[in-house]
Every structure is written in structure tokens, then in C-alpha cells.
Write a protein that holds these residues in place. Structure first.
Motif, short mmCIF file in Angstrom:
data_model
loop_
_atom_site.label_atom_id
_atom_site.label_comp_id
_atom_site.label_asym_id
_atom_site.label_seq_id
_atom_site.Cartn_x
_atom_site.Cartn_y
_atom_site.Cartn_z
N VAL A 1 0.85 -1.15 0.02
CA VAL A 1 -0.07 0.07 0.03
C VAL A 1 0.91 1.31 -0.03
CG1 VAL A 1 -1.52 1.41 1.47
CG2 VAL A 1 -2.17 -1.19 1.03
N ASP A 2 1.72 1.21 0.81
CA ASP A 2 2.89 2.53 0.52
C ASP A 2 3.59 2.43 -0.45
OD1 ASP A 2 2.27 2.97 3.31
OD2 ASP A 2 4.15 1.72 4.13
N VAL B 1 3.90 5.57 -5.74
CA VAL B 1 4.00 5.69 -7.17
C VAL B 1 3.02 6.68 -7.70
CG1 VAL B 1 3.41 4.25 -9.10
CG2 VAL B 1 4.98 3.24 -7.57
N LYS B 2 1.85 6.61 -6.83
CA LYS B 2 0.83 7.68 -7.33
C LYS B 2 1.12 8.88 -7.16
CE LYS B 2 -3.32 5.91 -6.48
NZ LYS B 2 -4.52 5.44 -5.70
N ASP B 3 1.73 9.31 -5.66
CA ASP B 3 2.58 10.72 -5.49
C ASP B 3 3.34 11.16 -6.58
OD1 ASP B 3 0.56 10.74 -3.42
OD2 ASP B 3 2.14 10.38 -1.82
N ALA B 4 4.37 10.12 -6.82
CA ALA B 4 5.53 10.56 -7.84
C ALA B 4 4.66 11.02 -9.08
CB ALA B 4 6.33 9.47 -8.18
#
Length: 180
Positions: A118-119, A124-127
Motif C-alpha cells: 500500500v505504501d 508511485v501515485k504521488d510521484a
């Protein structure tokens, strides 16, 4: 009567959500069932699995046969390991305390693995979001530079036109004075 632990489909078209049910093997897929023991949502990442582990274990020990998909989900949740350990306790191979200790160690490692996934997905989503924002900022800056360049060219053209307009008017007068 053969009892199966299987999935019953619900939800809308192309957004299926499944109930994990205990049902007679002869009953239709979405038809009559004995007991609902959980739900499964494959549309999330990672997939959301809610199963009443105690009820699933009870049905497994009573002889219910899980389908392949449900067996994978029960293994993911640790129910199959708990069944394996419980059978070992019943046969006298290990004690209940040892079985509980092994299961808790496995459960801790599994929760850590899920938390790491999950982290990682969040990072990846934030990047991706940061990259999109940087690309958008660069694109906006390029647009601003292009607009500024056009305005400067327009101002330079206007100044040149103004100089040309004032220069020819003075030039004939100078020529006229020179001729006279």
C-alpha cells in the motif's frame, strides 16, 4: 449434500463485487446459499477481501470445499494455514499454543507485506502526480514565454512602424529644405 465455499456475483456491469458464500454445490451461482461469510472487491488495488475467518475455518473443518479463487483468498487471509495448524493440533503433532504462535508470526509478516504494498502504491501515485504537475508547470512556462516573445515582437514592430512613420515625414522636409 456437497457444500462449497464460493463467490456469488453482485454489483453492476463491469464493476462486479462478490459475496463469499457457503452453498450447496447444486445451487445456482447467485442463487440460494447457506451462509454469507464475507465479500470480495477486485476493483480496488490491492483487492479488498473481508472474510469472517472463524466461520470460514469452521466450514472448512466441517468438510466444505472452497473453489480455486476462494481457496486463494482464504490462503491470502491465513485461513488455510490456520486449518492446517488446527489439523496438526488435532493429530497431536503440535500444541495449540505453538499453533497460535506460528499463526501470529505469519499474520504479522503478512500485514507488514500488505502495508508495504500500500505504501509503495501510494508513493508511485504521488510521484506520478508530482511529475504531471512539473510537466504542466513547464508547459505553462513555455506558453508564457511564447506570449511574452510575441508581445515583445509586436512592441518592436510597433516601435519600428512608429519610427518609419515619423522618419519619412521628416525626410521629405529635410530634402525640401536642402533643395531650396
Amino acid at each position: 449434500m456437497a457444500v462449497k465455499i464460493r463467490l456469488a456475483r453482485r454489483g453492476r456491469k463491469k464493476m462486479a463485487i462478490y459475496d463469499v458464500v457457503v452453498a450447496d454445490a447444486r445451487a445456482p451461482r447467485d442463487g440460494r446459499f447457506i451462509e454469507k461469510i464475507g465479500s470480495y472487491n477486485p476493483n480496488t488495488d490491492p483487492a479488498t477481501i473481508h472474510i469472517n475467518n472463524d466461520r470460514a475455518l469452521k466450514w472448512l473443518l466441517n468438510g466444505a470445499q472452497p473453489t480455486d479463487t476462494v481457496k486463494a483468498m482464504l490462503s491470502y487471509r491465513g485461513v488455510m494455514l490456520k486449518k492446517h495448524l488446527q489439523i496438526g493440533v488435532q493429530k497431536g503433532a503440535i500444541t495449540q499454543e505453538q499453533a497460535d504462535e506460528k499463526f501470529q508470526a505469519w499474520l504479522g509478516a503478512k500485514e507488514q507485506t500488505i502495508a508495504n504494498k500500500v505504501d509503495r502504491l501510494t508513493q508511485v501515485k504521488d510521484a506520478a502526480k508530482r511529475e504531471a504537475l512539473a510537466a504542466e508547470a513547464a508547459k505553462n512556462q513555455a506558453r508564457l514565454d511564447a506570449i511574452k516573445k510575441r508581445e515583445e515582437e509586436a512592441a518592436a514592430a510597433a516601435a519600428a512602424a512608429e519610427v518609419e512613420a515619423s522618419a519619412p515625414a521628416e525626410a521629405p522636409a529635410e530634402d525640401g529644405e536642402a533643395q531650396a
